[in-house]
Scaffold this motif. Structure first.
Motif, PDB file in Angstrom:
ATOM      1  N   UNK A 268       0.836  -1.204   0.000  1.00  0.00           N
ATOM      2  CA  UNK A 268       0.000   0.000   0.000  1.00  0.00           C
ATOM      3  C   UNK A 268       0.867   1.249   0.000  1.00  0.00           C
ATOM      4  N   UNK A 269       0.423   2.316  -0.644  1.00  0.00           N
ATOM      5  CA  UNK A 269       1.198   3.553  -0.666  1.00  0.00           C
ATOM      6  C   UNK A 269       1.147   4.254   0.682  1.00  0.00           C
ATOM      7  N   UNK A 270       1.995   5.276   0.895  1.00  0.00           N
ATOM      8  CA  UNK A 270       1.873   6.075   2.117  1.00  0.00           C
ATOM      9  C   UNK A 270       0.448   6.602   2.270  1.00  0.00           C
ATOM     10  N   UNK A 271      -0.090   6.456   3.462  1.00  0.00           N
ATOM     11  CA  UNK A 271      -1.483   6.824   3.708  1.00  0.00           C
ATOM     12  C   UNK A 271      -2.437   5.667   3.532  1.00  0.00           C
ATOM     13  N   UNK A 272      -1.965   4.551   2.956  1.00  0.00           N
ATOM     14  CA  UNK A 272      -2.826   3.400   2.737  1.00  0.00           C
ATOM     15  C   UNK A 272      -3.329   2.774   4.018  1.00  0.00           C
TER      16      UNK A 272
ATOM     17  N   UNK B 250     -11.746  11.195   0.173  1.00  0.00           N
ATOM     18  CA  UNK B 250     -10.994  11.128   1.418  1.00  0.00           C
ATOM     19  C   UNK B 250      -9.814  10.174   1.292  1.00  0.00           C
ATOM     20  N   UNK B 251     -10.015   9.052   0.594  1.00  0.00           N
ATOM     21  CA  UNK B 251      -8.896   8.135   0.391  1.00  0.00           C
ATOM     22  C   UNK B 251      -7.807   8.796  -0.440  1.00  0.00           C
ATOM     23  N   UNK B 252      -8.193   9.495  -1.500  1.00  0.00           N
ATOM     24  CA  UNK B 252      -7.221  10.188  -2.339  1.00  0.00           C
ATOM     25  C   UNK B 252      -6.447  11.224  -1.524  1.00  0.00           C
ATOM     26  N   UNK B 253      -7.133  11.932  -0.631  1.00  0.00           N
ATOM     27  CA  UNK B 253      -6.464  12.905   0.214  1.00  0.00           C
ATOM     28  C   UNK B 253      -5.491  12.230   1.167  1.00  0.00           C
ATOM     29  N   UNK B 254      -5.891  11.071   1.702  1.00  0.00           N
ATOM     30  CA  UNK B 254      -5.002  10.333   2.622  1.00  0.00           C
ATOM     31  C   UNK B 254      -3.740   9.871   1.898  1.00  0.00           C
ATOM     32  N   UNK B 255      -3.874   9.543   0.623  1.00  0.00           N
ATOM     33  CA  UNK B 255      -2.729   9.086  -0.169  1.00  0.00           C
ATOM     34  C   UNK B 255      -1.842  10.244  -0.612  1.00  0.00           C
ATOM     35  N   UNK B 256      -2.311  11.469  -0.385  1.00  0.00           N
ATOM     36  CA  UNK B 256      -1.488  12.629  -0.677  1.00  0.00           C
ATOM     37  C   UNK B 256      -1.396  12.972  -2.137  1.00  0.00           C
TER      38      UNK B 256
END
Length: 423
Positions: free
Chosen positions: A382-386, A417-423
């Protein structure tokens, strides 16, 4: 159980395991102290300490100081230590955090970790584009844990999990609900919600993340997923929204499977071991249903049960990797640990783990290995924020269940919100 002699293991098996004492520091090199932190049960604490003691006995001059914690807030505390420059030399880490730590320069590249005893795909689970930063300790796959005793009480046959569909699942769950006692259900949850959405996407030829970490789930995918879950919970006669919402505050043993409130629940396969202990019943693992009824279409995958990683700030990179090699690859550690951290990543250590295995251990082992041998994909880190995805998906599912949001609005804001968490 762990004390059984290993004379039954062939000489070829023993020689195939990494020699644990190679390349170690000696007392003449000066004392080396390594800090190692992990989470888990009291049993894991005892098992881990036994492995540490064995490593120290074989490597005089190296001391490993254990820093045991329970699971609550483990990674939060690790983040604080990293920010303060006080990270342990070695630590246990889950896959949603590994790339995040690696990308911020907190991890040492593991150039001396021995992967020769692993399947290539299993070894590669710890890779990022920049190198190997995670040492794969174990592998696992998701499954439906079933309680045959409750099926028998309800007079319902266990399904053929190589041919069943989601409609079959709903029908069987509803029949169990009708025939079991008050407060008992055929199924109480679809499982861990990040795993659920990934399974649903993979059954449709998609996935949650791409190889470079981008979110592959579209708003349209999210709408269809939320509708699928709501429809399935209604047809399968799941418990109330408040019941499902409260499950997050209940431990595994107190959850619907451990307390015998549900005959089926989605979980990681190796969690059937503590669930077996909690129920006192012989449990069984089922493959997930699919739309087509073909087992090859059920979207299963292999993931790392957990990794070991080394801090980039360690003063002893060679000794830290030496300890990891011993823990994951040596016969001594395999005999002590067995399947405490999942199905061993080292294929030879798996044979040791199966010596005198319980029925539940054998069931979990054979299930995960069958997924591995079926050539099921592994998934990218998973990417950072995943690590925030599970909480986000869970929250928006709850919003829809309680009628606080429409599926359309929940899908849009969930993806945003998921996209924001992934930066």
């Amino acid at each position: 159980m762990r004390g059984k002699s290993l004379t039954v293991i062939t000489a070829g098996l023993v020689s195939a395991l990494t020699l644990s004492s190679c390349g170690g520091a000696s007392a003449d090199d000066g004392d080396v102290v390594l800090r190692f932190t992990w989470w888990g049960s009291d049993q894991r604490q005892q098992i881990t300490q036994e492995i540490i003691d064995e490593f120290e006995a074989q490597n005089p001059g190296i001391t490993v100081e254990g820093e045991y914690r329970d699971g609550g807030g483990y990674h939060d505390q690790l983040n604080v230590q990293m920010a303060g420059g006080d990270a342990p030399d070695i630590f246990q880490v889950e896959d949603p955090y590994l790339r995040d730590y690696a990308d911020r320069g907190a991890l040492l590249e593991l150039t001396e970790f021995d992967t020769s005893g692993m399947e290539e795909a299993t070894a590669d689970l710890g890779l990022t584009e920049e190198g190997r930063f995670g040492a794969t300790v174990s592998i696992v796959s998701n499954a439906l844990v079933a309680n045959p005793a409750l099926f028998e009480e309800a007079g319902v046959d266990l399904p053929d999990d190589t041919t069943w569909t989601w409609d079959d699942f709903a029908e069987i769950s509803a029949e169990l609900r009708a025939n079991l006692g008050d407060g008992q259900y055929g199924a109480a949850t679809m499982g861990a919600n990040e795993a659920t959405v990934r399974l649903w996407l993979r059954q449709r030829g998609k996935d949650l993340f791409g190889d470079d970490g981008e979110l592959l789930m579209t708003v349209e995918d999210a709408e269809e997923f939320l509708q699928f879950v709501m429809d399935m919970e209604e047809k399968a006669e799941f418990p109330s929204a408040s019941y499902i919402d409260e499950l997050s505050s209940r431990g595994l043993a107190d959850g619907p499977m451990g307390s015998r409130e549900a005959a089926m629940v989605g979980e990681w396969a190796t969690l059937m071991l503590p669930l077996t202990e909690a129920t006192g019943d012989e449990l069984q693992l089922l493959r997930f249903p699919s739309d087509t009824g073909h087992v090859d279409d059920n979207g299963e995958w292999i993931k790392a049960g957990m990794f070991f990683a080394v801090s980039s700030g360690t003063e002893h990179p060679e000794e830290a990797q030496q300890f990891i090699n011993f823990f994951i690859n040596s016969e001594e550690a395999a005999e002590i640990s067995r399947m405490d951290r999942g199905i061993p990543a080292n294929t030879n250590a798996r044979e040791i783990a199966l010596v005198d295995a319980t029925a539940a251990e054998t069931e979990a082992f054979e299930y995960v290995q069958s997924v591995e041998k079926a050539g099921k994909d592994t998934i990218p880190l998973p990417p950072p924020g995943g690590n925030q995805v599970a909480e986000i998906v869970t929250r928006y599912l709850s919003e829809v269940r309680f009628g606080n949001s429409t599926i359309e609005n929940a899908a849009q804001t969930m993806v945003n919100e998921i996209e924001a968490a992934l930066g």
